[in-house]
Design a protein around this motif. Structure first.
Motif, PDB file in Angstrom:
ATOM      1  N   GLY A 192      -1.633 -28.436  -3.963  1.00 44.80           N
ATOM      2  CA  GLY A 192      -3.085 -28.554  -3.907  1.00 44.80           C
ATOM      3  C   GLY A 192      -3.811 -27.254  -3.615  1.00 44.80           C
ATOM      4  N   LEU A 193      -3.098 -26.168  -3.345  1.00 45.37           N
ATOM      5  CA  LEU A 193      -3.716 -24.880  -3.058  1.00 45.37           C
ATOM      6  C   LEU A 193      -3.509 -23.933  -4.233  1.00 45.37           C
ATOM      7  CD1 LEU A 193      -2.445 -24.410   0.603  1.00 45.37           C
ATOM      8  CD2 LEU A 193      -4.675 -25.226  -0.119  1.00 45.37           C
ATOM      9  N   VAL A 194      -4.489 -23.053  -4.458  1.00 43.88           N
ATOM     10  CA  VAL A 194      -4.386 -22.091  -5.547  1.00 43.88           C
ATOM     11  C   VAL A 194      -3.589 -20.886  -5.052  1.00 43.88           C
ATOM     12  CG1 VAL A 194      -5.639 -20.581  -7.115  1.00 43.88           C
ATOM     13  CG2 VAL A 194      -6.564 -22.806  -6.546  1.00 43.88           C
ATOM     14  N   LYS A 195      -2.544 -20.559  -5.766  1.00 38.95           N
ATOM     15  CA  LYS A 195      -1.710 -19.408  -5.437  1.00 38.95           C
ATOM     16  C   LYS A 195      -1.675 -18.460  -6.627  1.00 38.95           C
ATOM     17  CE  LYS A 195      -0.161 -21.094  -1.521  1.00 38.95           C
ATOM     18  NZ  LYS A 195      -0.359 -20.459  -0.233  1.00 38.95           N
ATOM     19  N   VAL A 196      -1.488 -17.190  -6.330  1.00 32.20           N
ATOM     20  CA  VAL A 196      -1.333 -16.187  -7.378  1.00 32.20           C
ATOM     21  C   VAL A 196      -0.032 -15.438  -7.099  1.00 32.20           C
ATOM     22  CG1 VAL A 196      -2.752 -14.466  -6.168  1.00 32.20           C
ATOM     23  CG2 VAL A 196      -2.434 -14.270  -8.600  1.00 32.20           C
ATOM     24  N   GLU A 197       0.760 -15.255  -8.155  1.00 29.82           N
ATOM     25  CA  GLU A 197       1.989 -14.483  -8.034  1.00 29.82           C
ATOM     26  C   GLU A 197       1.664 -13.065  -8.477  1.00 29.82           C
ATOM     27  OE1 GLU A 197       6.497 -15.429  -9.034  1.00 29.82           O
ATOM     28  OE2 GLU A 197       5.296 -15.068 -10.839  1.00 29.82           O
ATOM     29  N   ILE A 198       1.801 -12.116  -7.549  1.00 30.36           N
ATOM     30  CA  ILE A 198       1.503 -10.728  -7.869  1.00 30.36           C
ATOM     31  C   ILE A 198       2.811  -9.973  -8.013  1.00 30.36           C
ATOM     32  CG2 ILE A 198      -0.779 -10.655  -6.832  1.00 30.36           C
ATOM     33  CD1 ILE A 198       0.475  -9.411  -4.361  1.00 30.36           C
ATOM     34  N   GLY A 199       2.780  -8.952  -8.833  1.00 29.18           N
ATOM     35  CA  GLY A 199       3.979  -8.173  -9.079  1.00 29.18           C
ATOM     36  C   GLY A 199       3.729  -6.701  -8.842  1.00 29.18           C
ATOM     37  N   LEU A 200       4.705  -6.058  -8.222  1.00 31.35           N
ATOM     38  CA  LEU A 200       4.691  -4.615  -8.062  1.00 31.35           C
ATOM     39  C   LEU A 200       5.255  -4.040  -9.355  1.00 31.35           C
ATOM     40  CD1 LEU A 200       4.097  -2.445  -5.907  1.00 31.35           C
ATOM     41  CD2 LEU A 200       6.506  -2.526  -5.333  1.00 31.35           C
ATOM     42  N   ALA A 201       4.438  -3.329 -10.099  1.00 32.73           N
ATOM     43  CA  ALA A 201       4.785  -2.973 -11.471  1.00 32.73           C
ATOM     44  C   ALA A 201       4.682  -1.475 -11.706  1.00 32.73           C
ATOM     45  CB  ALA A 201       3.857  -3.700 -12.432  1.00 32.73           C
TER      46      ALA A 201
ATOM     47  N   ASN B 108       0.828  -1.198   0.000  1.00 33.56           N
ATOM     48  CA  ASN B 108       0.000   0.000   0.000  1.00 33.56           C
ATOM     49  C   ASN B 108       0.867   1.254   0.000  1.00 33.56           C
ATOM     50  OD1 ASN B 108      -2.362   1.443  -0.014  1.00 33.56           O
ATOM     51  ND2 ASN B 108      -2.688   1.304   2.187  1.00 33.56           N
ATOM     52  N   GLY B 109       1.947   1.250   0.767  1.00 34.65           N
ATOM     53  CA  GLY B 109       2.844   2.398   0.792  1.00 34.65           C
ATOM     54  C   GLY B 109       3.524   2.626  -0.545  1.00 34.65           C
TER      55      GLY B 109
ATOM     56  N   GLN C 132       4.792   6.017  -4.758  1.00 34.95           N
ATOM     57  CA  GLN C 132       5.645   6.004  -5.927  1.00 34.95           C
ATOM     58  C   GLN C 132       4.919   5.689  -7.229  1.00 34.95           C
ATOM     59  OE1 GLN C 132       8.636   3.253  -4.745  1.00 34.95           O
ATOM     60  NE2 GLN C 132       9.535   4.652  -3.255  1.00 34.95           N
ATOM     61  N   GLY C 133       3.610   5.569  -7.208  1.00 37.03           N
ATOM     62  CA  GLY C 133       2.867   5.384  -8.447  1.00 37.03           C
ATOM     63  C   GLY C 133       2.976   4.002  -9.062  1.00 37.03           C
ATOM     64  N   TYR C 134       3.114   2.979  -8.259  1.00 35.74           N
ATOM     65  CA  TYR C 134       3.175   1.616  -8.764  1.00 35.74           C
ATOM     66  C   TYR C 134       1.780   1.033  -8.872  1.00 35.74           C
ATOM     67  CZ  TYR C 134       8.222   1.273  -8.080  1.00 35.74           C
ATOM     68  OH  TYR C 134       9.578   1.449  -8.167  1.00 35.74           O
ATOM     69  N   SER C 135       1.661  -0.058  -9.634  1.00 39.10           N
ATOM     70  CA  SER C 135       0.430  -0.842  -9.721  1.00 39.10           C
ATOM     71  C   SER C 135       0.744  -2.252  -9.242  1.00 39.10           C
ATOM     72  CB  SER C 135      -0.067  -0.919 -11.155  1.00 39.10           C
ATOM     73  OG  SER C 135      -0.345   0.358 -11.647  1.00 39.10           O
ATOM     74  N   ILE C 136      -0.274  -2.959  -8.816  1.00 46.37           N
ATOM     75  CA  ILE C 136      -0.097  -4.346  -8.395  1.00 46.37           C
ATOM     76  C   ILE C 136      -0.936  -5.204  -9.330  1.00 46.37           C
ATOM     77  CG2 ILE C 136      -0.235  -5.973  -6.496  1.00 46.37           C
ATOM     78  CD1 ILE C 136      -0.378  -3.496  -4.636  1.00 46.37           C
ATOM     79  N   ILE C 137      -0.262  -6.104 -10.055  1.00 43.26           N
ATOM     80  CA  ILE C 137      -0.955  -6.923 -11.035  1.00 43.26           C
ATOM     81  C   ILE C 137      -0.605  -8.391 -10.828  1.00 43.26           C
ATOM     82  CG2 ILE C 137      -1.178  -5.143 -12.800  1.00 43.26           C
ATOM     83  CD1 ILE C 137       1.326  -6.332 -14.089  1.00 43.26           C
ATOM     84  N   PRO C 138      -1.530  -9.296 -11.154  1.00 42.91           N
ATOM     85  CA  PRO C 138      -1.202 -10.723 -11.078  1.00 42.91           C
ATOM     86  C   PRO C 138      -0.374 -11.155 -12.277  1.00 42.91           C
ATOM     87  CG  PRO C 138      -3.454 -10.444 -11.768  1.00 42.91           C
ATOM     88  CD  PRO C 138      -2.929  -9.072 -11.470  1.00 42.91           C
ATOM     89  N   LEU C 139       0.652 -11.960 -12.023  1.00 40.11           N
ATOM     90  CA  LEU C 139       1.532 -12.418 -13.081  1.00 40.11           C
ATOM     91  C   LEU C 139       1.206 -13.830 -13.527  1.00 40.11           C
ATOM     92  CD1 LEU C 139       4.859 -11.038 -11.624  1.00 40.11           C
ATOM     93  CD2 LEU C 139       3.393 -10.007 -13.353  1.00 40.11           C
ATOM     94  N   ARG C 140       0.920 -14.707 -12.569  1.00 37.98           N
ATOM     95  CA  ARG C 140       0.552 -16.080 -12.927  1.00 37.98           C
ATOM     96  C   ARG C 140      -0.293 -16.679 -11.822  1.00 37.98           C
ATOM     97  NH1 ARG C 140       4.633 -20.382 -11.588  1.00 37.98           N
ATOM     98  NH2 ARG C 140       5.838 -19.499  -9.885  1.00 37.98           N
ATOM     99  N   LEU C 141      -1.050 -17.685 -12.198  1.00 38.29           N
ATOM    100  CA  LEU C 141      -1.945 -18.409 -11.298  1.00 38.29           C
ATOM    101  C   LEU C 141      -1.554 -19.870 -11.357  1.00 38.29           C
ATOM    102  CD1 LEU C 141      -4.443 -17.327  -9.742  1.00 38.29           C
ATOM    103  CD2 LEU C 141      -5.837 -18.152 -11.588  1.00 38.29           C
TER     104      LEU C 141
END
Length: 152
Positions: free
Chosen positions: A112-121, A92-93, A98-107
């Protein structure tokens, strides 16, 4: 068990410079998991927002499960991400200052658990995108030339 890739966001690497990567869990319904196992998901144009100290993934389209009944899920609903509070406050900071976005890169499935890789972009300008395409083309030409030379 390892990892099994469900979906990859190729457009993210073209549109953004990825600074940091984090792994997060997702809160899902039963039919969503079944639909993910079938590969019926679209990550393009999805993003993460932080509201009231919680992280939510928006515009992630998981198609309804074909064999689901009336308890089937809504395809475009917001999905809560499971992150530590320190990670959420840090993200959040960075987004606010600094004007970044947070986007998912891969799922993917991990044990056995669903994970998402998010990137500070940070968004790319048009000339950055053109430069990346030129680099990719020259790299492809070099690899083709080496391949042809090794054949002879």
């Amino acid at each position: 068990m390892g990892e099994k890739l469900i979906c990859n966001n190729k457009k993210a690497y073209h549109e953004y410079f990825i600074e940091e990567k984090l792994e997060a869990g997702m809160v899902l319904q039963g039919t969503e998991v079944k639909s993910l196992r079938a590969g019926n998901v679209n990550l393009t144009d999805s993003f993460m927002l932080i509201r009231e100290g919680e992280a939510f993934l928006h515009n992630l389209h998981i198609s309804p499960y074909d064999f689901g009944n009336r308890a089937n899920h809504q395809p475009d609903r917001q999905r809560k991400l499971l992150l530590h509070s320190k990670e959420i406050s840090w993200l959040n900071g960075r987004v606010r200052e600094q004007g970044y976005s947070i986007i998912p890169l891969r799922l993917y499935f991990k044990d056995g658990l669903v994970k998402v890789e998010i990137g500070l972009a940070k968004g790319k300008k048009l000339y950055d995108k053109r430069e990346d395409l030129k680099k990719k083309d020259t790299q492809r030409e070099i690899s083709q030339a080496l391949k042809a030379r090794n054949r002879n």
